[in-house]
Every structure is written in C-alpha cells, then in structure tokens.
Design an enzyme around this catalytic site. Structure first.
Site, mmCIF file in Angstrom:
data_model
loop_
_atom_site.group_PDB
_atom_site.id
_atom_site.type_symbol
_atom_site.label_atom_id
_atom_site.label_comp_id
_atom_site.label_asym_id
_atom_site.label_seq_id
_atom_site.Cartn_x
_atom_site.Cartn_y
_atom_site.Cartn_z
ATOM 1 N N GLU A 335 0.827 -1.210 0.000
ATOM 2 C CA GLU A 335 0.000 0.000 0.000
ATOM 3 C C GLU A 335 0.861 1.260 0.000
ATOM 4 O OE1 GLU A 335 -2.901 -0.588 -0.777
ATOM 5 O OE2 GLU A 335 -2.879 -2.706 -0.284
ATOM 6 N N HIS A 338 1.896 2.133 -3.416
ATOM 7 C CA HIS A 338 0.834 2.799 -4.170
ATOM 8 C C HIS A 338 0.926 4.321 -4.085
ATOM 9 C CE1 HIS A 338 -1.870 0.057 -6.131
ATOM 10 N NE2 HIS A 338 -2.035 -0.697 -5.061
ATOM 11 N N ASP A 415 -15.683 -4.564 -10.769
ATOM 12 C CA ASP A 415 -15.497 -5.492 -9.653
ATOM 13 C C ASP A 415 -15.502 -6.947 -10.125
ATOM 14 O OD1 ASP A 415 -15.276 -3.512 -7.739
ATOM 15 O OD2 ASP A 415 -17.405 -3.532 -7.239
#
Length: 652
Positions: A335, A338, A415
């Site tokens: 993360e 990112h 999704d």
C-alpha cells in the site's frame, strides 16, 4: 470482446503510425485510431457516464454529516469544474448510483437538472443544465444537496455489537472501483483528478484521505464535532475515503501513525512500528521522496474486503495483518508503494488497471529485497504470486478476457474483473522489462516515469511510448535490438499465463523438499520440520501440498494441521491455505472450522476462495454459512460471493 479484435500478428508493429495502420486488420485499425483520438482529450473510460471531455473537476468540497441513526452520509458537495470547450457544452453530466439528490445549484443559482435511468453498474447519470456554456478554462461551481441511501455500495455500517469493545458504531468507505458515485455525484473515473476539502461532522472520530487541518476540529451540535482535512495532491474519486468510530492512534514512524479500535491499538502498534520507516526509506531510494506529507494506517474491523486500500494519507488495512508474528505486514509495503504507482501516477481506466497494480507489486518486492538485503526475496515473493496467478487463470479459463492485461470493460462491472491477474501478470511484465534492459538502466527509468506522469493518468500505450522514448536516448543504443524484440501487443492482449521466468528458488527449495516428503503415506511429521521458517515459507509449503495431484488422506491432512499448529493459528493466511488442503482431502471434520473462519474475516482474498471450495464439498453448509454471515460482509464482497455461489440477487 477484445479477443476477437487483437489477433496476434507474425511481424512486429512498426514504430510509425502510418506503417502500423497498413499492417493491421480493419478491426485493429479502428482500435489504433481510437487510441490516437482518445489520448488527445476524448473520454477513454467506459465505466463513467460523465462528460469529462467537456468539463473536468478541479476541486471537490464535501460538507457531510455521518448519521449513524439513519446509516447515511448527507450534506452538501461542491464541485468546481473547468470548461474544456469554448461554450459549446450546455450541460454537465455526473455519475451517481442510488443517491437521494434534493437540490442542485450552478454557481449559486438554480438550474434545471435530472437524474436519468440507471444503466447497470455504471449507475444513473445526473444531467445539469449550463444554459450558456462557459469559455474554455472558466470554472463553474456545482452545489449538490445529497444523501446516501440504503443501497449505497461504498459504505459499511457496523453496530456497536459488531466492534471489539462494543462501545460505538463504526462506518468506513470503499470507493474502488466505481463506488464513489454512490456517495455523491461526481466524475467517477480515474482519468479525472481533483483536490479535496473534507468537512465531516460526526459524533465519533473521523479519518479521511486528506491531511488533518491543524486546529481545524470544531464543535458541532450536541456531541458532534466537525473534522477537517485537506488533500492538496489531486486524486481520482476512487481514493476518496472516510471512516468514523471509536478510533485511537499511536505513532509507528517519523511521519506515520496507526489508528484502530482501542482494544487493538497496542497490538497494531507493535506489529507495524519496527518496519514502517524501513519501508519508507527503501521506497524513496527506489523512486523519489514521498509526496503526501503523512503516511498512516487505519486497521479496520474484520469485514473490510481487501488486504489494504491505498487511500492517500490513511491506508485502510485488514486486521488480518495483525497476526502477532509480523508475518503479514508486506501488505503495508504494497500500500505504501501505491503512493507512487496508482495514487501519484494512475491508470486512466480500469481497462489499464495493471499499470497501478503491476508496478506496485514490482515496487513492493523491490522494497522487501532492499530490507532483507537479498534479490532472492523478489523471486521468493514472485513464486508465491505465480501460484496465485495460476489459480486465477484456472478459475477464469485460460482464454478468458479477464486473464489479459488490457481488459475490455465495455458493459461490465469492474469489480467482476477483479483478480490477481493485473497484480501478478502486470508484475511479470514490469519485471521482464527490468531484466531486459538491466537493473542499473531500469533504475534510471523508474523516477523518470513517475516524474513524467505525476498527478496524471495514462493508458498502456502511453506507458509504452514513455518506455520507448526514454530508451531511445543515445546512451542506450546498445539496447536497441533487445527493446525491438518486446512483444507489446502480446503482453497487453494475450490471455492466459505470461512467459514464465527462471526463478531463483534458493529460498523455497527447502519448502519444496518438505512438500515432497508429504507425498509419502508413511511420512511422520514433526514441529521441527518448520522450525525457524517464516510464515511465507510455510505458505509456500502449503501451496505445494495443495497442488498435489493426489490429495492428502484425511489422516495426513489432520496431522498436517495439528503438527504445524495450523488449526489454532491466528494467521489467516496460513489457516486459510490449510483449510483448502483439508477440503481437498474431504476431511469433513474441518468444514465447520472453515465456516467459523468465514464468520471472522471479510477479506475477499480468503472469503471468495473458501466459499468456492466449501461449495464443492458441502454446498448446504456453504449456503447456510453465507446466509448467517452475509450482513457481516462489505456490500462489494457480499455481491461477489452471491455470484460465486450462484445465488446472485437481481438488483442492478
């Protein structure tokens, strides 16, 4: 579908547009010309209904109240949109989904507006009249009075009883991929970036994807407070994030803190504080200094559907990383990565999602290798990733559209295409380019790429152009022939597995050796077999055993779980992997344990595969378990599991 449009050609694509168009089929010519068009300003995201080619959001102010009683966000949202035409566009079209919009004003004045019919997952477009248009470059303000509804797909509301200390309710958002439109009307596309002001009223602590305004917290009505945040780095709508509840925080690094429930704070701080600065230092050396001011981690309740969500300033993280053994904190390295790939430089649509996740997997593994001081750790992680990639492609089918890097999203919900493919297949393309040009050369390209595209969005073709442009410099002339061999079209559009590299197996060889022993029915395991192993090494072992052509016997499966402490493990990664082995062995005594685990974690990485496996061996239990826990899961997770089990609801 793109599979019919991009048949692979024997020759390489020429470098000039004229030559290229003469060598491709009519279908591919149409796609190539389309690419030339949309990179010059036309909309290129099929999952938005907004007319962002005519208007672009530059700043967004959200004045919202968190209403735990009605389980809604409500208030006023102000969008500042810049005209992209010279008075020719007479309306602004925004994305929305299941919203209650009560009023809209244009630059302080009433104007005509209409919410039109729903168009599947893309929602219901909001048309706002701009009777006189606006000169190119002028900014208009759109003020929207809005409230979320019980069909909002971006929010999950937990009662006090669903939290660990039972004292306060909890709310959190998850806007990726196209769920920000269920919070407020917006241009819900990663191709548009906006700065944000957050003014959020709540009776409980609020965190958001912005930097807290110093001294900005003010008293509201009763026990409510107004929490203020600013996000001065432009971000796409899917990175808009809020959470509110009984939240406390503690420092874990020089610019970092962890926030979570009071009962979990001490354990969360212990799990993260020793590594946060190491991750940050390693990432900054690979790319360039961190641009966001703070990097914090919010450890969410167990129903959070992802391992982590890279919301700027506050990464939202699954509690499964807090396992008491520091074995799962690579999620934080991912993360954090990112912050450069995805957040600072963003794919322009979900069709090019691999640019976010493939780069992030690459940076994550480079961070881990830097911390451990060995390049072998890149391949150790990649071997695990390859296993996950094989499973995803087997699940879809090797010729499925969703196994490509560049996926057509026309008419689909992003999704539905979510899987490990953009992560691992994307990683292998970036890693291939790294090895092709050499690490020293690639390390020079990395900061160039992230600097060139900072605060912007791009597609796969622009990435290709950037790479080729950089390595066309005279100092890289010796690489010309190697670079000419890159099969860009094959990498982008071939389905199935990519070419498999030669992995450095030095860190997994002993895992493989132990797995081989488990093929013998007379093997007598001992806890000493895995003494000194990391959790990831145990996971490699379990993955190998899971892949046996002949499953373990029930007795072997039970021995595996008991001897290595897997049945009692607090590590959801290990426990989940073990249960897949047990179900493949048809160890009926394990099925209830699977059901119990499905009531404790909401992370889709575990939930969806476990339900699929349980459905194969005990469908009644799978359906019963889902019915029991479906309200525990986030709406995104719940909808996908419904599809996995073949009990999908009919709501559009």
């Amino acid at each position: 579908m793109w599979s019919s449009l991009f048949r692979r050609q024997a020759g390489k694509i020429a470098t000039t547009t004229t030559t290229t168009i003469t060598r491709i089929t009519a279908h591919r010519q149409q796609r190539f010309v389309s690419r030339l068009t949309y990179t010059n300003g036309t909309m290129r995201d099929p999952n938005t209904l907004s007319n962002y080619d005519a208007w672009r959001t530059r700043h967004t102010t959200t004045n919202l109240k968190v209403d735990f009683t009605s389980k809604s966000l409500r208030g006023k949202v102000i969008l500042e949109l810049e005209s992209q035409t010279d008075e020719s566009s007479k309306e602004i079209i925004l994305d929305s989904s299941y919203l209650d919009v009560s009023a809209i004003k244009l630059s302080g004045e009433s104007t005509k507006w209409e919410i039109k019919d729903r168009q599947g997952a893309n929602g219901s477009p909001v048309h706002i009249a701009v009777p006189n248009g606006a000169p190119k470059g002028d900014v208009v303000k759109v003020e929207i009075d809005v409230a979320t509804t019980d069909k909002c797909t971006a929010l999950q509301w937990l009662t006090p009883a669903q939290t660990s200390n039972k004292k306060a309710p909890f709310m959190f958002s998850q806007c990726q991929a196209i769920h920000a439109r269920s919070l407020f009307p917006c241009q819900d596309t990663p191709d548009v970036k906006s700065t944000y002001t957050f003014n959020i009223t709540s009776p409980h602590v609020v965190v958001a994807s912005g930097v807290p305004v110093k001294g900005g917290e003010t008293e509201g009505e009763g026990d409510e407070k107004v929490y203020k945040f600013e996000q001065k780095v432009p971000i796409p709508s899917y990175l808009y994030a809020l959470a509110s509840g009984d939240i406390e925080s503690a420092p874990i690094g020089r610019i970092s803190s962890v926030a979570t429930g009071p009962n979990e704070l001490k354990a969360s701080q212990w799990e993260l504080e020793g590594d946060m600065d190491k991750f940050l230092d390693a990432a900054e050396k690979i790319v360039f200094p961190y641009k966001w001011g703070e990097y914090n981690v919010l450890v969410l309740p167990p129903s959070f559907p992802y391992g982590g969500m890279e919301n700027p300033i506050f990464t939202f993280a699954t509690p499964t990383i807090i396992s008491g053994d520091k074995q799962n904190i690579d999620v934080i390295a991912h993360e954090l990565a990112h912050s450069w790939s995805g957040n600072l430089v963003t794919s322009c649509s979900w069709e090019h999602f691999w640019l976010n996740e493939g780069w992030t997997m690459y940076l994550e593994r480079r961070i881990q290798a830097s911390i451990h001081g060995s390049e072998a750790h890149i391949d150790f992680s990649a071997i695990r990733g390859w296993k996950a990639l094989e499973e995803s492609i087997e699940e879809f089918g090797k010729d499925h559209e969703f196994t490509k890097l560049c996926i057509s999203h026309k008419g689909i919900d992003p999704d539905d295409a979510f899987s490990t493919v953009p992560y691992e297949k994307g990683f292998h393309f970036i890693y291939y380019l790294d090895k092709l040009v050499g690490r020293e050369n690639f390390d020079k390209f990395i900061p160039h790429y992230f600097s060139k595209w900072a605060n912007k969005s791009l597609d796969s073709f622009e990435f290709k152009d950037t790479f080729l442009g950089f390595f066309s410099a005279p100092e890289y002339a010796s690489l010309k022939n190697k670079i000419a061999e890159i099969d860009w079209e094959g990498r982008f559009y071939n389905s199935g597995l990519p070419p498999k590299p030669e992995f450095d197996t030095s860190l997994v060889d002993e895992c493989y050796k132990l797995a081989e022993k488990w093929k013998r029915k007379d093997f007598q395991p001992s806890p000493s077999d895995i003494e000194g192993w990391t959790g990831n090494q145990i996971l490699v072992l379990l993955n190998e055993v899971q892949d046996f052509e002949e499953p373990l016997s029930v007795e072997q499966s039970q021995s595996l779980g008991e001897t290595y402490g897997l049945t009692d493990s607090k590590n959801a990664e290990l426990k989940s992997a073990y249960y897949h082995i047990a179900m493949k062995a048809q160890d009926t005594s394990s099925y209830q344990g699977v059901a119990d685990l499905l009531g404790e974690v909401g992370r889709m990485k575990f939930v969806r595969p476990l339900y699929r496996s349980l459905n194969k061996v005990a469908r009644d239990l799978a359906l019963e378990t889902f019915e029991k826990y479906k309200d525990f899961y986030h709406p995104i997770c719940r909808q996908l599991v419904e599809k996995d089990l073949g009990v999908a609801s009919n709501s559009a």
